[in-house]
Structure formats: structure tokens, C-alpha cells
Design an enzyme around this catalytic site. Structure first.
Site, mmCIF file in Angstrom:
data_model
loop_
_atom_site.group_PDB
_atom_site.id
_atom_site.type_symbol
_atom_site.label_atom_id
_atom_site.label_comp_id
_atom_site.label_asym_id
_atom_site.label_seq_id
_atom_site.Cartn_x
_atom_site.Cartn_y
_atom_site.Cartn_z
ATOM 1 N N CYS A 1 0.818 -1.227 0.000
ATOM 2 C CA CYS A 1 0.000 0.000 0.000
ATOM 3 C C CYS A 1 0.848 1.273 0.000
ATOM 4 O O CYS A 1 0.358 2.344 -0.347
ATOM 5 C CB CYS A 1 -0.942 0.008 1.185
ATOM 6 S SG CYS A 1 -1.975 -1.444 1.251
ATOM 7 N N ASN B 1 -10.252 -0.040 0.048
ATOM 8 C CA ASN B 1 -8.795 0.019 0.095
ATOM 9 C C ASN B 1 -8.238 -0.541 -1.226
ATOM 10 O O ASN B 1 -8.326 -1.736 -1.475
ATOM 11 C CB ASN B 1 -8.316 -0.810 1.293
ATOM 12 C CG ASN B 1 -6.808 -0.825 1.433
ATOM 13 O OD1 ASN B 1 -6.079 -0.424 0.531
ATOM 14 N ND2 ASN B 1 -6.337 -1.310 2.567
ATOM 15 N N HIS C 1 -3.555 7.181 2.818
ATOM 16 C CA HIS C 1 -3.954 5.871 2.292
ATOM 17 C C HIS C 1 -5.370 5.578 2.782
ATOM 18 O O HIS C 1 -5.690 5.776 3.957
ATOM 19 C CB HIS C 1 -2.968 4.807 2.795
ATOM 20 C CG HIS C 1 -3.367 3.417 2.450
ATOM 21 N ND1 HIS C 1 -3.869 3.076 1.213
ATOM 22 C CD2 HIS C 1 -3.363 2.266 3.186
ATOM 23 C CE1 HIS C 1 -4.148 1.777 1.193
ATOM 24 N NE2 HIS C 1 -3.853 1.274 2.378
#
Ligand code: UT7
Length: 323
Positions: free
Chosen positions: A112, A280, A250
């Protein structure tokens, strides 16, 4: 030349929407649980396009918005852990699909945090005079790795891509920060290809190729890592937390962002959040959010913008950019 500038951005998400209501028919979950625990309402799922297709659309949009031709691109760096093949890399496939014939193309896996890591490399290449224009892409088709029987993880992830074009400029990236915590890596895994050849008595047992996550451990890491990273880039960039205009975090969980806003004593409205729509998307989450914030005119000239990400590895990365 003293800075590396983000000339423009682009993003693309597949058209299929998977809502929380839809997930109620797949696993034992509820819209109420998902919204209150994560903030996610829906996510996009790729059904007829691969990682390089999704990345290529975002890349073309970024080139168009930056007014840069495909031939001008010297490097294509794709942050991904979900390419359709190990080789060729997703970056080489994107190069072919968009016709960036003069580029060097390669993938980078920072999970990520990958987009921030790729941005750091792009900046370094330009500063070292190895490139004039760099295309940085974050793309994931995480639905490939989702275990649709595991309610702990299948409600969290989505597919998509975001891209930016970097160039020399009189303002831009002020500072960057990154760090990895390999000792904590097994908190978040997707199995790969273990040792297995004719010379071995017993092949090594493969890890499951679906996503496994110790949610609580990653949550704890994420909150402290994000706060530290934001404080670090502000300090290194010579500004106070109050001088930060927008944070692009994020997009993993609304509660992580809320925690960070409280800990940093920063108004939650300074955090750009779109995880309700996309879930996500790992390395794509920051560039997708950045692109939306730019398109909506939320990021304005001379603003101090911090992008910050954390994730598998475990990893963390942040950058302070003057727009
Ligand atoms: O991008 C990579 C980085 N990843 C992250 O940042 C994720 C970080 N972690 C998180 O965001 C959160 O830990 C989760 C969203 C994954 C989980 O939230 P939580 O508040 O930590 O929930 P939990 O795992 O402690 O589970 C609480 C309860 C459990 O039930 P019991 O044991 O209390 O009866 C779970 O079984 O919620 C249950 N549960 C669910 N219930 C309904 C877990 N998932 C679901 C679900 N629907 N989808």
C-alpha cells in the site's frame, strides 16, 4: 532545477460496483458493520480488464492532463503487487499499451506504500538527471487475492489505478520519508511462489494466495506510522502541522484517519477521504484520491499537501509537496 513537480494526474476504476448490501449476500456481514468499522460503502471490481489495462487508462489520462506526450516519458514506474504476469512487468505492458517507446519500465512492490516509494524513485531519477519526465502509477486488482469466504478481509478491498507525471519545476516535492518494518511482515500476507525444484526432497509449503491480515496489529501499526510520517515530513520540510493544507492519506479505514487527525490535532476536514466509494485499493489509493482532490479543485496553487501511506511489508511512506 531545484524541485520535482507533479505536472498532472489521472485515475481509472472498473465500472462494476460491489456495494455493502451486495456483500451481505456473500458473507455474514452487514452494511452497518462495514460502515461503522471502516467507512467503506462500496468498491469497484474488475471483471473484464486486467491490471495493465486499468493502469494504462489512468496513465493516458495523466499524460493528457499533464500535456506531456507518450514519447517524452523516460521512465514508467508501476507500484503494484497484483500484475497479471511476473514477467513481463505491468510497467512494460503499460509501455506497450500507451506507446511510450522511449521509456524504461519496471514494477515496484511496496504494497500500500508502493505509490509513495515509486514517487521517491521518480524524484531521485529526475534529480540525478537520469530522466526528464517520469510516469508513476499505482495500480491494484486486489479482487484477485480476496477470499470471498473471509468477512474479515473481503469487505475491505477494491480495484483501480491512479497515475501522475513528474517533471523538473520551480516547486513540487519538498521532502519525502520512507521506512519498512520487515519484522512485522507476517501481519499481512498474500502467498507467492515458494522454493520448489527437482533437487529438493520436499517442496516448501506455499502460503495461501489469498489476503490474510491481523487487522488489529495492522491498525495499531497504521495509526502510529501515519502520525510519525506526517510529523517527519513537516519537520524535514521546515513547516508546522498547521501549515499543511491537505493530507491525502492511504484510504484503508476511516477510523485510522480519524485517529491520526486527533493525534496530530488536525481538523479531519484537512484529510481528503474517498474510501467510501472505492475501499482500500492498496498502492492505487493515494493517486486515486490525489486525482479526485485535484479534479475537484480542492488542491490549489501554493498549497502544502502531504501524501501518506502504510501497508504490507510492513511499510510506510510520506511526501510533502508544494502545488
Ligand atoms: O492497506 C493495508 C493496511 N490495512 C489496514 O490498514 C487495515 C487495518 N485494520 C482495520 O482496518 C481493522 O482492524 C478491520 C476493519 C480489519 C477490523 O476492524 P476491527 O474493529 O479491528 O474489528 P475486529 O477484527 O476486532 O473484529 C470485531 C468483530 C469480530 O467479532 P467478535 O470476535 O467480536 O465476535 C469479528 O469477527 O467483528 C467481526 N467481524 C465482522 N462482522 C461483520 C469482522 N469482520 C466483519 C464483517 N462483518 N465484515
Amino acid at each position: 532545477m531545484s524541485y520535482v513537480e507533479i505536472l498532472g494526474s489521472g485515475a481509472y476504476v472498473p465500472s462494476k460496483i460491489l456495494s455493502n448490501k451486495d456483500l451481505e449476500g456473500i458473507v455474514d456481514t452487514s452494511d452497518e458493520w462495514i460502515v461503522t468499522r471502516t467507512g467503506i460503502r462500496e468498491r469497484r471490481i474488475a471483471v473484464d480488464e486486467e491490471t495493465s489495462d486499468v493502469a494504462s487508462v489512468a496513465a493516458k489520462r495523466a499524460l493528457e492532463n499533464s500535456k506531456v506526450s507518450k514519447e517524452e516519458i523516460d521512465y514508467i514506474i508501476v507500484a503494484t503487487l497484483s500484475g497479471e504476469t511476473i514477467t513481463p512487468s505491468t510497467a512494460c505492458m503499460v509501455q506497450s499499451k500507451i506507446g511510450a517507446i522511449n521509456a524504461t519500465a519496471y514494477d515496484l512492490n511496496g504494497a500500500c506504500s508502493g505509490f509513495i516509494y515509486a514517487l521517491i524513485q521518480g524524484e531521485a531519477l529526475i534529480k540525478a538527471s537520469k530522466a526528464k519526465k517520469v510516469l508513476v502509477i499505482g495500480v491494484e486488482i486486489l479482487s484477485k487475492f480476496v477470499d470471498w469466504k473471509d468477512r474479515n478481509t473481503c469487505v475491505l478491498f477494491g480495484d483501480g489505478a491512479g497515475a501522475v507525471v513528474l517533471s523538473e519545476g520551480d516547486k513540487g516535492i519538498i521532502t519525502t520519508y520512507s521506512k519498512s518494518f520487515g519484522d512485522l511482515g507476517m501481519c499481512l500476507t498474500i502467498g507467492g511462489t515458494p522454493l520448489n525444484n527437482i533437487f529438493m526432497e520436499e517442496p516448501v509449503k506455499a502460503l495461501d494466495s489469498s489476503i490474510h491480515m491481523e487487522g488489529g496489529s495492522v491498525f495499531k501499526f497504521a495509526t502510529s506510522a501515519m502520525v510519525e510520517a506526517v510529523e517527519k515530513v513537516a519537520l524535514d520540510g521546515g513547516i508546522t502541522l498547521d501549515d499543511i493544507d491537505i493530507i491525502i492519506p492511504h484510504q484503508a479505514n476511516y477510523r485510522i484517519i480519524e485517529y491520526a487527525s486527533k493525534k496530530l490535532k488536525m481538523d479531519i476536514n484537512k484529510f481528503f477521504i474517498n474510501l467510501d466509494k472505492y475501499g482500500n485499493t492498496s498502492s492505487a489509493s493515494v493517486p486515486i484520491a490525489l486525482n479526485e482532490a485535484l479534479e475537484k479543485g480542492i488542491i490549489k496553487t501554493n498549497m502544502n499537501v502531504v501524501m501518506v501511506a502504510f501497508g504490507g511489508g510492513l511499510t510506510v511512506g510520506a511526501t510533502l509537496v508544494k502545488f
